[in-house]
Scaffold this motif. Structure first.
Motif, mmCIF file in Angstrom:
data_model
loop_
_atom_site.group_PDB
_atom_site.id
_atom_site.type_symbol
_atom_site.label_atom_id
_atom_site.label_comp_id
_atom_site.label_asym_id
_atom_site.label_seq_id
_atom_site.Cartn_x
_atom_site.Cartn_y
_atom_site.Cartn_z
ATOM 1 N N GLY A 1 -17.109 -1.975 -2.265
ATOM 2 C CA GLY A 1 -16.357 -2.941 -2.624
ATOM 3 C C GLY A 1 -15.216 -3.402 -1.820
ATOM 4 N N GLY A 2 -15.649 -3.044 -0.682
ATOM 5 C CA GLY A 2 -14.615 -4.116 0.125
ATOM 6 C C GLY A 2 -14.042 -3.298 1.415
ATOM 7 N N THR A 3 -13.484 -3.786 2.343
ATOM 8 C CA THR A 3 -13.183 -2.630 3.653
ATOM 9 C C THR A 3 -12.059 -2.379 3.798
ATOM 10 N N GLY A 4 -11.236 -1.300 4.873
ATOM 11 C CA GLY A 4 -9.855 -0.788 4.421
ATOM 12 C C GLY A 4 -8.673 -1.312 3.778
ATOM 13 N N GLU A 5 -8.521 -2.778 4.216
ATOM 14 C CA GLU A 5 -7.563 -2.641 3.304
ATOM 15 C C GLU A 5 -7.614 -3.147 1.935
ATOM 16 N N ALA A 6 -8.869 -2.880 1.072
ATOM 17 C CA ALA A 6 -8.815 -3.215 -0.537
ATOM 18 C C ALA A 6 -8.887 -1.541 -0.727
ATOM 19 N N VAL A 7 -9.357 -1.157 0.044
ATOM 20 C CA VAL A 7 -9.526 0.924 -0.263
ATOM 21 C C VAL A 7 -7.551 1.234 -0.268
ATOM 22 N N LEU A 8 -6.930 0.721 0.967
ATOM 23 C CA LEU A 8 -5.513 0.664 0.712
ATOM 24 C C LEU A 8 -4.729 0.115 -0.873
ATOM 25 N N ALA A 9 -5.098 -0.863 -0.714
ATOM 26 C CA ALA A 9 -4.860 -1.454 -2.193
ATOM 27 C C ALA A 9 -6.085 -1.213 -3.475
ATOM 28 N N VAL B 1 -10.797 2.410 6.945
ATOM 29 C CA VAL B 1 -8.724 2.969 6.097
ATOM 30 C C VAL B 1 -8.275 3.123 7.144
ATOM 31 N N ALA B 2 -8.364 3.529 8.121
ATOM 32 C CA ALA B 2 -7.268 3.770 9.171
ATOM 33 C C ALA B 2 -6.576 3.074 10.149
ATOM 34 N N ALA B 3 -7.346 1.978 10.309
ATOM 35 C CA ALA B 3 -7.449 1.050 11.269
ATOM 36 C C ALA B 3 -6.447 -0.516 10.541
ATOM 37 N N ALA B 4 -6.741 -0.047 9.209
ATOM 38 C CA ALA B 4 -5.773 -1.202 8.254
ATOM 39 C C ALA B 4 -5.002 -0.581 8.073
ATOM 40 N N GLN B 5 -4.581 0.331 7.921
ATOM 41 C CA GLN B 5 -2.785 1.615 7.813
ATOM 42 C C GLN B 5 -2.118 0.755 8.463
ATOM 43 N N LEU B 6 -2.982 1.442 10.080
ATOM 44 C CA LEU B 6 -1.919 0.778 11.563
ATOM 45 C C LEU B 6 -1.832 -0.513 11.552
ATOM 46 N N ALA B 7 -2.513 -0.878 10.999
ATOM 47 C CA ALA B 7 -2.908 -2.774 11.237
ATOM 48 C C ALA B 7 -1.418 -3.340 10.875
ATOM 49 N N ALA B 8 -1.003 -2.556 9.206
ATOM 50 C CA ALA B 8 -0.289 -3.119 8.550
ATOM 51 C C ALA B 8 0.740 -2.774 8.608
#
Ligand code: SF4
Length: 173
Positions: A56-64, A129-136
């Motif tokens: 349903g989406g990539t890491g950013e969408a999982v975090l959201a 998911v972790a990559a998106a968290q670190l990038a944010a």
């Protein structure tokens, strides 16, 4: 310190019990500037474990909260992946890390691409998911596929200079 996916440094933490040791990183590991991190181990997921993909989406969408993480047996691993991402971010903050070198295509660590959730080996653009968290949080991310020796030496030099500035600041205080 530079955060590095633990499997790239030869740690046997992959879902199948293996590792992804990367020769260039292994060659420079003795400098002591790499901090191995594995979001999935940090979330206490076992080794081995069934493979997962983001749906349903990539890491950013999982975090959201707009996408989920599911394994090949249909189990929802979203909460564990979010927990693992937060743990790795806490490590990054503790060590004031600015740079991370992460395993491409992983549902946790992928930097440029991840699998599309169908378990058919198809990739889509986006981060784990972790990559998106670190990038944010503002870290600069590289995958092992981005690395050349020249780039890695530049990153090591940058990290060392940042550490020296930190030590200087502490000694003034
Ligand atoms: Fe490697 Fe990241 Fe997967 Fe851990 S979560 S095995 S560090 S790719």
């Amino acid at each position: 310190m530079i955060l590095v996916s633990a499997c790239l440094l030869g740690h046997k933490v992959k879902y199948d019990g293996g590792e992804n040791g990367q020769p260039l990183l292994l060659r420079y590991a003795a400098r002591g500037q790499f901090l191995p991190v594995c979001p999935e181990s940090a979330a206490k997921l076992p080794v081995p474990r069934p493979p997962v993909e983001l749906q349903g989406g990539t890491g950013e969408a999982v975090l959201a909260g707009r996408a989920v993480v599911r394994d090949t047996e249909g189990a929802d691993r979203t909460a564990a992946f979010r927990r693992g991402a937060k743990s790795v971010l806490a490590v990054a903050k503790r060590y004031q890390a600015q740079i991370a070198i992460l395993k491409e295509n992983s549902p946790s660590c992928g930097v440029h691409q991840v699998y599309d959730g169908t378990f058919c080996r198809r990739k889509i653009d986006g981060q784990g998911v972790a990559a998106a968290q670190l990038a944010a949080a503002g870290l600069r991310l590289y995958s092992e596929k981005d690395l050349t020796e020249e780039l890695l030496l530049a990153l090591l030099a940058e990290d060392q200079a940042a550490d020296e500035r930190l030590v200087d600041r502490k000694s003034v205080v």
